[in-house]
Design a protein around this motif. Structure first.
Motif, PDB file in Angstrom:
ATOM      1  N   LEU A 191       0.833  -1.212   0.000  1.00  0.00           N
ATOM      2  CA  LEU A 191       0.000   0.000   0.000  1.00  0.00           C
ATOM      3  C   LEU A 191       0.862   1.255   0.000  1.00  0.00           C
ATOM      4  O   LEU A 191       0.608   2.197  -0.749  1.00  0.00           O
ATOM      5  N   LEU A 192       1.885   1.259   0.844  1.00  0.00           N
ATOM      6  CA  LEU A 192       2.788   2.406   0.885  1.00  0.00           C
ATOM      7  C   LEU A 192       3.526   2.558  -0.437  1.00  0.00           C
ATOM      8  O   LEU A 192       3.719   3.671  -0.933  1.00  0.00           O
ATOM      9  N   GLN A 193       3.911   1.446  -1.017  1.00  0.00           N
ATOM     10  CA  GLN A 193       4.607   1.499  -2.301  1.00  0.00           C
ATOM     11  C   GLN A 193       3.722   2.120  -3.381  1.00  0.00           C
ATOM     12  O   GLN A 193       4.199   2.888  -4.220  1.00  0.00           O
ATOM     13  N   SER A 194       2.424   1.829  -3.342  1.00  0.00           N
ATOM     14  CA  SER A 194       1.525   2.427  -4.334  1.00  0.00           C
ATOM     15  C   SER A 194       1.458   3.945  -4.161  1.00  0.00           C
ATOM     16  O   SER A 194       1.417   4.693  -5.141  1.00  0.00           O
ATOM     17  N   LEU A 195       1.485   4.412  -2.906  1.00  0.00           N
ATOM     18  CA  LEU A 195       1.534   5.859  -2.653  1.00  0.00           C
ATOM     19  C   LEU A 195       2.853   6.440  -3.162  1.00  0.00           C
ATOM     20  O   LEU A 195       2.877   7.492  -3.822  1.00  0.00           O
ATOM     21  N   HIS A 196       3.954   5.752  -2.874  1.00  0.00           N
ATOM     22  CA  HIS A 196       5.268   6.231  -3.303  1.00  0.00           C
ATOM     23  C   HIS A 196       5.360   6.276  -4.833  1.00  0.00           C
ATOM     24  O   HIS A 196       5.985   7.180  -5.401  1.00  0.00           O
ATOM     25  N   LYS A 197       4.738   5.313  -5.504  1.00  0.00           N
ATOM     26  CA  LYS A 197       4.734   5.317  -6.967  1.00  0.00           C
ATOM     27  C   LYS A 197       3.956   6.517  -7.511  1.00  0.00           C
ATOM     28  O   LYS A 197       4.361   7.122  -8.507  1.00  0.00           O
ATOM     29  N   GLU A 198       2.840   6.842  -6.860  1.00  0.00           N
ATOM     30  CA  GLU A 198       2.082   8.030  -7.274  1.00  0.00           C
ATOM     31  C   GLU A 198       2.935   9.283  -7.113  1.00  0.00           C
ATOM     32  O   GLU A 198       2.938  10.178  -7.975  1.00  0.00           O
ATOM     33  N   GLU A 199       3.667   9.344  -6.001  1.00  0.00           N
ATOM     34  CA  GLU A 199       4.501  10.516  -5.737  1.00  0.00           C
ATOM     35  C   GLU A 199       5.663  10.615  -6.720  1.00  0.00           C
ATOM     36  O   GLU A 199       5.960  11.709  -7.231  1.00  0.00           O
ATOM     37  N   VAL A 200       6.327   9.492  -6.991  1.00  0.00           N
ATOM     38  CA  VAL A 200       7.475   9.549  -7.894  1.00  0.00           C
ATOM     39  C   VAL A 200       7.015   9.845  -9.320  1.00  0.00           C
ATOM     40  O   VAL A 200       7.760  10.446 -10.109  1.00  0.00           O
ATOM     41  N   LYS A 201       5.790   9.479  -9.655  1.00  0.00           N
ATOM     42  CA  LYS A 201       5.242   9.876 -10.957  1.00  0.00           C
ATOM     43  C   LYS A 201       5.103  11.404 -11.011  1.00  0.00           C
ATOM     44  O   LYS A 201       5.504  12.045 -11.992  1.00  0.00           O
ATOM     45  N   LYS A 202       4.518  11.987  -9.959  1.00  0.00           N
ATOM     46  CA  LYS A 202       4.363  13.456  -9.911  1.00  0.00           C
ATOM     47  C   LYS A 202       5.717  14.153 -10.005  1.00  0.00           C
ATOM     48  O   LYS A 202       5.876  15.141 -10.731  1.00  0.00           O
ATOM     49  N   ILE A 203       6.687  13.637  -9.251  1.00  0.00           N
ATOM     50  CA  ILE A 203       8.029  14.225  -9.261  1.00  0.00           C
ATOM     51  C   ILE A 203       8.652  14.112 -10.650  1.00  0.00           C
ATOM     52  O   ILE A 203       9.294  15.054 -11.144  1.00  0.00           O
ATOM     53  N   SER A 204       8.479  12.970 -11.302  1.00  0.00           N
ATOM     54  CA  SER A 204       9.059  12.753 -12.633  1.00  0.00           C
ATOM     55  C   SER A 204       8.436  13.685 -13.665  1.00  0.00           C
ATOM     56  O   SER A 204       9.139  14.217 -14.540  1.00  0.00           O
ATOM     57  N   ILE A 205       7.119  13.887 -13.585  1.00  0.00           N
ATOM     58  CA  ILE A 205       6.441  14.813 -14.500  1.00  0.00           C
ATOM     59  C   ILE A 205       6.939  16.237 -14.260  1.00  0.00           C
ATOM     60  O   ILE A 205       7.246  16.980 -15.205  1.00  0.00           O
ATOM     61  N   TRP A 206       7.039  16.617 -12.986  1.00  0.00           N
ATOM     62  CA  TRP A 206       7.564  17.956 -12.636  1.00  0.00           C
ATOM     63  C   TRP A 206       8.970  18.142 -13.196  1.00  0.00           C
ATOM     64  O   TRP A 206       9.289  19.176 -13.786  1.00  0.00           O
ATOM     65  N   TRP A 207       9.796  17.118 -13.048  1.00  0.00           N
ATOM     66  CA  TRP A 207      11.186  17.170 -13.502  1.00  0.00           C
ATOM     67  C   TRP A 207      11.255  17.304 -15.027  1.00  0.00           C
ATOM     68  O   TRP A 207      12.046  18.084 -15.560  1.00  0.00           O
ATOM     69  N   ASN A 208      10.421  16.534 -15.718  1.00  0.00           N
ATOM     70  CA  ASN A 208      10.387  16.625 -17.181  1.00  0.00           C
ATOM     71  C   ASN A 208       9.961  18.014 -17.637  1.00  0.00           C
ATOM     72  O   ASN A 208      10.524  18.579 -18.581  1.00  0.00           O
ATOM     73  N   ASP A 209       8.947  18.558 -16.955  1.00  0.00           N
ATOM     74  CA  ASP A 209       8.474  19.898 -17.309  1.00  0.00           C
ATOM     75  C   ASP A 209       9.533  20.954 -17.017  1.00  0.00           C
ATOM     76  O   ASP A 209       9.655  21.950 -17.741  1.00  0.00           O
ATOM     77  N   LEU A 210      10.302  20.738 -15.961  1.00  0.00           N
ATOM     78  CA  LEU A 210      11.368  21.679 -15.596  1.00  0.00           C
ATOM     79  C   LEU A 210      12.451  21.716 -16.681  1.00  0.00           C
ATOM     80  O   LEU A 210      13.004  22.791 -16.975  1.00  0.00           O
ATOM     81  N   ALA A 211      12.754  20.529 -17.216  1.00  0.00           N
ATOM     82  CA  ALA A 211      13.638  20.385 -18.400  1.00  0.00           C
ATOM     83  C   ALA A 211      15.046  20.945 -18.202  1.00  0.00           C
ATOM     84  O   ALA A 211      15.718  21.293 -19.176  1.00  0.00           O
TER      85      ALA A 211
END
Length: 541
Positions: free
Chosen positions: A229-249
């Motif tokens: 369950l915690l891993q599923s939350l962490h995956k949601e968070e790392v997805k958000k971080i990865s999208i933010w990082w890509n947008d930051l470029a």
């Protein structure tokens, strides 16, 4: 501009290991119905564990229950029950306890801030002050003493002796041990329990616990479900971080910088993994990702003149300062300012005072980076003391600690931010561990390129030693740092214990990431495996 300041340093880093993996593989998360079942089942199992606390009256069984819950990564569910159990453990009569029981009690109490005396181990020594030879074959007791002894402070000589004695005995016994004890011993010999990052420890301990014939199946099922369950939350968070990082470029324009956003997130999961810290994790992951870029600008690319301009712009902290920067730094600078403004917008009205503390911490980091850049440009090798005055700040950990408080709840008071800004002893101990471990591990690689003198060079110059001796002496200082850290965790703490735990976990993260090599920079081997264990591989139920 001086010719020397026009010389660019160079280093080549491998590209990101993960790319868009956590964006593209989002569908691997549990479906909603499955997640609802898991949440419901976890609540049922938690009630079962609470019943275990009520039904367990034997001192040893209470200690084993608390220890199992902690090693399985479940203790955040049972704070109240563990606090009550520890009072009973503290008051218990240890007269008839053997080595395993005495060691387990000592470790549990020290881990929770109790000032338990190491004199309890004197009864396991002979009249010549040596540990009893009868203990040599007691692998379980020796393992308990080994892990307890690493919670020692200064002048607790018996614990230093215990480490040497138990390590030697356990290494000699290892080939004869059956499972799961052999796996437990191997795990601890690699890194003692008190220095392991808690999420990775839980991930590695759950399979060991499953092999234990004395296991509690309620605890085992809860541990697996809770991890998933915690891993599923962490995956949601790392997805958000990865999208933010890509947008930051930023790594597209600053190609010299390390692209390590997933590793930065993993680093912060090591600091706090619990669900209530979700906002704090996202904020701190973004800060440490920007700090990594900043480190590479100063350390790996910018001229001394450009470093000075960036430091001055960060000092001003206003968009207009971008005009003084070279073209390649403008985007980074504006995005640094915007990210901090976004944090401010996320915070509640009564929390917004935290942002100036973060800004000041970033300014301190920038100054320390520039100070080191000047040393590098001048070829200057400072004394060890002078080096540490600057390089403890350039570890980035004072800045990360401040950042880690920004997204927290009520424990992160204004007094807590003032305390961090004062560079308290526990934070200093953490940064000593960080600086020296980083330098010991990275020394040879960094000297292959134009790099500022590390503490290894400073020690060699000051004491006239070779690199091997310098690294050995600095490793002794790392151990002294851990003893200082242990001491600061005992008794009443100046801020909430949850904040003390953050600093302790930052030190544990260094033990994981830098013990054998710089696995952050070279993240395609050991670091990749650990990220996979925490963020990719779930437990079959």
């Amino acid at each position: 501009m001086e010719r020397q300041s026009m010389v660019r340093k160079s280093a080549e880093y491998h590209p990101t290991v993960w790319g868009d993996y956590f964006i593209r593989n989002y569908s691997c998360l549990p479906i909603e119905e499955e997640k609802e079942y898991m949440i419901k089942r976890v609540e049922e199992l938690k009630d079962g564990v609470r019943n275990l606390f009520e039904e367990t009256h034997d001192g040893l069984q209470i200690m084993i229950l608390v220890d199992s819950i902690q090693l399985l990564g479940l203790d955040y569910h049972f704070d109240k029950e563990i606090t009550a159990a520890l009072r009973l453990i503290y008051e218990a009569d240890v007269e008839n306890y053997g080595l395993y029981e005495v060691s387990l009690r000592f470790r549990l109490l020290r881990q929770h801030g109790y000032t338990s005396s190491p004199d309890v181990f004197n009864k396991f020594k002979d009249d010549k002050g040596r540990f009893l030879s009868a203990l040599n074959g007691d692998a379980k007791g020796l393992l308990g003493l080994y892990n307890a002894a690493y919670l020692g402070t200064h002048e607790e000589t018996i614990l230093d002796e215990a480490i040497s004695f138990t390590k030697c005995q356990l290494e000699s016994l290892l080939g004869e041990l059956e499972q799961p004890l052999a796996s437990e011993v191997s795990l601890s010999l690699e890194t003692p329990l008190c220095r392991r990052i808690r999420r990775l420890l839980a991930r590695k301990y759950i399979p060991i616990y499953q092999e234990n014939v004395m296991r509690n199946d309620t605890l085992l099922e809860l541990a697996k479900l809770d991890f998933n369950l915690l891993q599923s939350l962490h995956k949601e968070e790392v997805k958000k971080i990865s999208i933010w990082w890509n947008d930051l470029a930023l790594v597209r324009s600053l190609k010299f910088a390390r692209d390590r956003v997933v590793e930065c997130y993993y680093w912060i999961v090591a600091v706090y993994f619990e669900p209530q810290y979700s906002r704090a994790r996202l904020i701190t992951s973004k800060v440490i990702s920007l700090m990594s870029i900043m480190d590479d600008i100063y350390d790996n690319y910018s001229t001394l003149g450009e470093s000075r301009l960036l430091t001055e712009a960060i000092e001003r902290w206003e968009p207009q300062a971008v005009d003084q920067l070279p073209e390649y730094l403008k985007d980074f600078y504006l995005k640094l300012l915007k990210t901090c403004k976004d944090f401010e917008d996320e915070l509640e009205a009564h929390e917004k005072y935290r942002i100036p503390y973060l800004q000041e911490a970033i300014k301190v980091l920038s100054r320390s980076y520039f100070h080191e850049a000047k040393w590098g440009a001048e070829g200057y090798v400072p004394s060890l003391e002078e080096h540490l005055r600057v390089s403890l700040k350039s570890t980035g950990y004072p800045t990360v600690t401040c950042a880690s408080f920004v997204g927290l709840g009520e424990d992160a008071t204004k007094e807590a931010f003032e305390w961090v800004a004062s560079f308290p002893k526990i934070l200093k101990s953490c940064t000593i561990i960080t600086r020296l471990m980083d330098d010991i591990t990275s020394h040879e690689l960094e000297q292959e390129r134009d790099h500022v003198a590390s503490t290894v060079e400073s020690y060699m110059k000051e004491y006239g030693t070779n690199a091997k001796v310098a690294r050995e002496k600095l490793q002794v200082m790392v151990e002294q740092g851990w003893k200082d850290l242990n001491k600061e965790c005992l008794g009443t703490t100046p801020v909430a214990r949850s904040l003390i735990e953050i600093i302790l976990n930052l030190s544990r993260a260094m033990e994981d990431i830098y013990k054998y090599e710089d696995t952050y920079t070279n993240s395609n081997t050991r670091m990749k495996d650990n990220v996979s264990l925490i963020l990719v591989e779930s437990f079959p139920i």
